[in-house]
Write a protein that holds these residues in place. Structure first.
Motif, short mmCIF file in Angstrom:
data_model
loop_
_atom_site.label_atom_id
_atom_site.label_comp_id
_atom_site.label_asym_id
_atom_site.label_seq_id
_atom_site.Cartn_x
_atom_site.Cartn_y
_atom_site.Cartn_z
N VAL A 1 2.45 -9.57 25.65
CA VAL A 1 1.13 -9.56 26.32
C VAL A 1 0.95 -10.99 27.37
CG1 VAL A 1 -1.24 -9.25 25.92
CG2 VAL A 1 0.04 -7.84 24.65
N GLU A 2 1.16 -12.01 26.52
CA GLU A 2 1.05 -13.19 27.20
C GLU A 2 1.98 -13.54 28.25
OE1 GLU A 2 -1.52 -15.44 26.65
OE2 GLU A 2 -1.83 -13.64 25.17
N LEU A 3 3.24 -12.73 28.29
CA LEU A 3 3.95 -12.94 29.54
C LEU A 3 3.28 -11.95 30.69
CD1 LEU A 3 6.78 -13.36 30.75
CD2 LEU A 3 7.84 -11.42 29.57
N ILE B 1 0.20 -18.75 21.32
CA ILE B 1 -1.03 -17.82 21.56
C ILE B 1 -0.73 -16.37 21.27
CG2 ILE B 1 -2.63 -17.11 23.32
CD1 ILE B 1 -1.58 -19.73 25.05
N LEU B 2 -1.27 -15.98 20.22
CA LEU B 2 -0.89 -14.54 19.59
C LEU B 2 -1.95 -13.36 20.21
CD1 LEU B 2 -0.37 -15.50 16.07
CD2 LEU B 2 1.19 -15.08 17.70
N THR B 3 -1.54 -12.29 20.31
CA THR B 3 -2.42 -11.23 20.62
C THR B 3 -2.93 -10.68 19.39
OG1 THR B 3 -0.72 -10.80 22.47
CG2 THR B 3 -2.14 -9.14 21.91
N GLY B 4 -4.27 -10.26 19.46
CA GLY B 4 -4.88 -9.96 18.28
C GLY B 4 -4.53 -8.51 17.86
N PRO B 5 -3.97 -7.97 16.89
CA PRO B 5 -3.83 -6.77 16.68
C PRO B 5 -5.18 -5.99 16.06
CG PRO B 5 -2.88 -8.06 14.94
CD PRO B 5 -3.51 -9.17 15.70
N ILE C 1 -2.10 0.26 33.89
CA ILE C 1 -1.81 -0.93 33.29
C ILE C 1 -2.48 -1.01 31.79
CG2 ILE C 1 -1.94 -3.43 33.12
CD1 ILE C 1 -0.01 -2.31 35.33
N SER C 2 -1.68 -1.28 30.85
CA SER C 2 -2.34 -1.50 29.52
C SER C 2 -2.11 -3.03 28.89
CB SER C 2 -1.63 -0.49 28.67
OG SER C 2 -0.34 -0.60 28.35
N LEU C 3 -1.09 -3.76 29.38
CA LEU C 3 -0.93 -4.84 28.96
C LEU C 3 -1.99 -6.06 29.09
CD1 LEU C 3 2.70 -5.08 29.65
CD2 LEU C 3 1.95 -5.15 27.61
N THR C 4 -3.07 -5.77 29.70
CA THR C 4 -4.00 -6.67 30.14
C THR C 4 -4.78 -7.05 28.69
OG1 THR C 4 -5.77 -4.96 30.84
CG2 THR C 4 -4.55 -6.22 32.37
N ARG C 5 -4.61 -6.00 27.96
CA ARG C 5 -5.45 -6.15 26.57
C ARG C 5 -6.80 -6.81 26.43
NH1 ARG C 5 -1.31 -2.95 26.12
NH2 ARG C 5 0.19 -3.16 24.30
N ARG C 6 -7.64 -6.35 27.44
CA ARG C 6 -9.03 -6.79 27.52
C ARG C 6 -9.93 -5.59 27.38
NH1 ARG C 6 -10.21 -11.52 25.10
NH2 ARG C 6 -12.02 -11.47 26.54
N ARG D 1 -6.16 -9.75 24.18
CA ARG D 1 -5.53 -10.93 24.59
C ARG D 1 -6.55 -12.08 24.42
NH1 ARG D 1 -5.64 -12.96 29.25
NH2 ARG D 1 -6.53 -10.92 30.47
N TYR D 2 -6.07 -13.23 24.41
CA TYR D 2 -6.95 -14.31 24.39
C TYR D 2 -7.98 -14.31 25.74
CZ TYR D 2 -5.19 -17.04 28.29
OH TYR D 2 -4.78 -17.49 29.57
N PRO D 3 -9.28 -14.70 25.49
CA PRO D 3 -9.83 -15.46 24.34
C PRO D 3 -10.39 -14.52 23.46
CG PRO D 3 -11.23 -15.76 26.14
CD PRO D 3 -10.13 -15.14 26.67
N TYR D 4 -10.43 -14.72 21.93
CA TYR D 4 -11.03 -13.87 21.11
C TYR D 4 -11.10 -14.60 19.67
CZ TYR D 4 -6.26 -13.43 19.01
OH TYR D 4 -5.11 -13.65 18.60
#
Length: 771
Positions: free
Chosen positions: A511-513, A724-728, A557-562, A625-628
């Protein structure tokens, strides 16, 4: 759990109000004020009360715009009409593509229809018809192929009272016209999708607008790479190079005796046993995978250039054949010995196996960073591979610029196209002088290397916007003709940017990539298509917020994760209603599964959810995805399965222990990150974690106890780095029968980062009692 009042959520929101103020999305007035048309149209003039429409903001900028008066609005009666004369494409489509069977207007229309539905909610009809109506969007070809300014990928766009018409020289050119229309619709969401009337004449300054992705050193699923293409084609990129094999940087054998044990990647999985052993077990792609992938990307206007990088970067092969390496201690273990007859045959055999998997008329043999003492041997290899591939597969060879670092007397064939990446390895101006086609991926300006100290971690968008263009090979000395090409140099094919995973998979999440790639794509696209036309007239500060809105709203797009949120709380579950009701106001209600149930918890917690190893709670969201900030109370029973899951999604897990240690552990992309935090059994504890742009902090009982880190194992790094981790957040517990066994309570997700004082405020107000 004790009921959390709306006033509490409001109070917490107020605490963070100053710190989370983001750049506001421009209003319609702001949008119209970004006038990019001063050089190309009478946009600043008006007649009576009917103002001539200014040039619409899109990325890349329109080359020319003649503003009309009034608006055109898409509606439920709009049809996407394809001219029957050109529906199945024309010969020019193939002539001006490096794919042997490019897409047609019908293929592109199917893509555009789905995107319109996602952006506007309208499920319009696609028809093949020679006549269109005033509500329709008409796609046709037949633009003047002899018009050099249209550059084979140019198009004409007319938005008027009689509807919308996109006409182009080639089918791909028409598709670029749909990208313009799609972006205009996204930015018109606050105006009921009404578009300004006017006519555009748009074309690229450069034929090659490329991205390069290192998928060798990080396992990346094809679904992610499809999203890369969806995102880059949105900005009119037409070329993607995939780097299928590599390994971390190695020292010479005498300094790295364990070189055969290092991670390597080769992502092509053949059913031929001779080559099957080289493919990675974590992620690799079959011939059918590549067929499906190419069929997908062609409907996005993108050509694929496959790269198998030889004779260096070859640990995926040399670890199976140590005798194929250069037999001296001062050589690297990933260097193939080009003087070895078995190696010479292998370099041909591997392309014999895989060249037929790809439609591209071009392929890359890599040929960079090899032993500098073997210059003529390497140059001979490059020329022989050029002859072999041309004779056997009718394809053109590309290579990374390497001739300066590989000195010799043998000239590299001029038909080989060079992707310039570093002045230490090649001189692009000299290559052009000698007749080579050159593509500009000059480092560091065009290099994105997550967590690197030498290259950009995130691309400096403002620097690229204000200073870079494809003809600029030295951004610090732009006026020096010996360091930069002419903007109109015919041998300069174009440029783009490259993404490298030098520090392997654990250094950056998927996700960060994607976040890094999407932030880079828009600004390079601007300069590849339109040059400095827009950046000379619009300040970066005005360009950036509109670019942000576009990249955050790309269809498919789903990888934005916001996830969307009405406020700072994305999710708030207190379970006091006997169910998993979301009190955030977003209606992201959860669901109890496989025996999960709400019980009276006592100890100041009111109601909580009882989980067993097989039960879990699902949410309608995947990840954030950050920030969270994410937190919850948990009371684990004393007997837990190994790797018991507290939170889970397709992007990763939060474990209350791991197979070797009873510590809170994060898992993402197959990598694990331990925290040294232990949850005591049969006791209520509060666990939370929060990510910002630099780190992920972990809170135990509302105090920060850890920052997530990974160890950078590269020989010239050897240090801990923050992660920086993605929040599951797709499930509390696990769908695979490995949930935490115990009670959970007070689950919340904030769409911004949080810190110690606020975290304590949150935890204390989600329960009457502290542990």
């Amino acid at each position: 759990m004790r009921r959390v009042s709306v006033s509490l959520l409001a109070a917490i929101a107020a605490m963070g109000a100053v710190s989370v103020m983001a750049n506001p999305v421009p209003s319609k007035t702001d949008y119209n004020a970004v006038d990019v048309s001063s050089q190309n149209s009478p946009s600043a003039t008006s007649s009576g009360d009917c103002k001539v429409q200014p040039t619409p903001f899109v990325i890349p900028s329109l080359q020319k715009w003649d503003g009309g008066k009034g608006e055109w609005k898409i509606s439920k009666s709009t049809r996407l009409v394809i001219d029957p004369k050109y529906a199945k494409g024309i010969s020019l489509d193939s002539e001006h593509s490096v794919m042997v069977n490019p897409s047609t207007l019908q293929d592109y229309a199917a893509t555009f229809k789905a995107e319109i539905k996602e952006v506007t909610g309208l499920d319009i009809t696609v028809v093949v018809d020679s006549k269109s109506k005033k509500d329709d969007i008409f796609l046709t070809l037949g633009a003047d192929a002899k018009d050099s300014t249209l550059n084979q990928e140019g198009y004409l766009l007319d938005i008027g009272k009689k509807g919308v018409t996109i006409q182009a020289v080639t089918s791909r050119g028409a598709f670029w016209g749909t990208r313009t229309l799609l972006q205009m619709l996204i930015l018109a969401d606050d105006n009921d999708f009404a578009l300004p009337q006017g006519s555009a004449r748009d074309y690229p300054n450069y034929n090659e607008r490329m991205t390069m992705h290192d998928i060798a050193r990080k396992p990346v699923p094809l679904s992610d790479i499809k999203e890369y293409v969806t995102m880059t084609s949105f900005f009119k990129y037409n070329t993607q190079q995939l780097h299928f094999n590599d390994n971390p940087g190695l020292q010479t054998k005498n300094l790295m005796t364990d070189w055969k044990t290092k991670y390597s990647g080769f992502r092509l999985k053949s059913d031929n046993e001779k080559f099957a052993k080289y493919a990675n077990a974590d992620v690799s792609y079959t011939k059918q995978d590549m067929r499906d992938y190419q069929d997908f990307i062609k409907t996005r206007g993108v050509d694929l250039i496959p790269e198998i990088d030889l004779p260096a970067h070859s640990l995926a092969f040399t670890k199976f054949h140590p005798d194929w390496t250069i037999q001296k201690d001062t050589a690297r273990g990933d260097w193939l010995d080009l003087g070895n007859p078995e190696v010479q045959q292998f370099t041909k055999d591997i392309w014999t196996e895989f060249a037929g998997w790809f439609d591209a008329k071009h392929l890359s043999i890599g040929a960079d960073e090899y032993d500098a003492t073997k210059g003529d041997l390497a140059r001979t290899f490059v020329n022989e591979m050029h002859d072999f591939i041309a004779a056997n597969f009718n394809k053109t060879v590309r290579m990374w610029g390497s001739d300066t670092q590989l000195p010799g007397t043998i000239n590299i064939d001029n038909d080989i196209q060079t992707v310039h990446w570093d002045w230490t390895y090649s001189d692009p101006i000299d290559l052009i002088r000698r007749g080579h086609k050159v593509t500009n991926l000059n480092a560091p300006d065009c290099y994105l290397v997550p967590r690197s100290q030498s290259y950009e971690d995130f691309i400096d968008e403002q620097k690229v916007y204000e200073l870079w263009e494809p003809w600029v090979f030295d951004i610090l000395d732009r006026a020096n003709a010996s360091r930069n090409a002419s903007p109109n140099e015919p041998l300069l094919t174009g440029g783009g940017f490259a993404s490298w995973i030098d520090f392997l998979s654990e250094s950056v999440t998927r996700v960060e990539l994607y976040d890094r790639l999407s932030k880079a794509a828009g600004v390079y696209a601007e300069k590849l298509w339109a040059g400095a036309k827009n950046s000379d007239n619009i300040a970066y500060e005005k360009w950036a917020p509109l670019a942000k809105k576009l990249r955050e709203n790309i269809p498919g797009i789903s990888l934005t994760r916001r996830p969307e949120s009405k406020g700072q709380f994305l999710i708030s579950y207190d379970f006091e209603d006997g169910a998993v009701k979301d009190d955030s106001g977003n209606n992201y209600d959860g669901k109890l599964n496989n025996g999960a149930k709400v019980v009276d918890a006592g100890e100041g917690h009111g109601k909580a959810v009882q989980l067993t190893a097989d039960s879990y709670i699902t949410t309608p969201l995947e990840s954030i995805r950050y920030p969270y900030a994410i937190g919850m109370w948990v009371k684990p029973n004393g007997d837990q399965k190994a790797d018991a899951v507290l939170l889970e999604s397709g992007d990763g897990k939060l474990l209350i222990s791991n197979s070797t240690s009873p510590t809170i552990t994060f898992e993402q992309d197959g990598n694990r990150y331990n925290t040294q935090i232990v949850l005591p059994p049969n006791t209520w504890s509060h666990i939370a974690f929060s990510a910002d742009s630099t780190k992920t902090s972990v809170f135990f009982n509302m105090r920060r106890q850890a920052i997530v880190q990974y160890f950078n194992p590269r020989w010239d790094q050897l240090r801990n780095e923050t992660m920086i981790l993605t929040g599951p957040i797709n499930s509390i517990g696990s769908k695979s029968g490995n949930s935490v066994d115990g009670l959970v309570d007070g689950f919340f997700v904030l769409n911004r980062a949080s810190y110690g004082g606020e975290m304590a405020f949150l935890g204390k107000h989600y329960a009457n009692a502290l542990p």
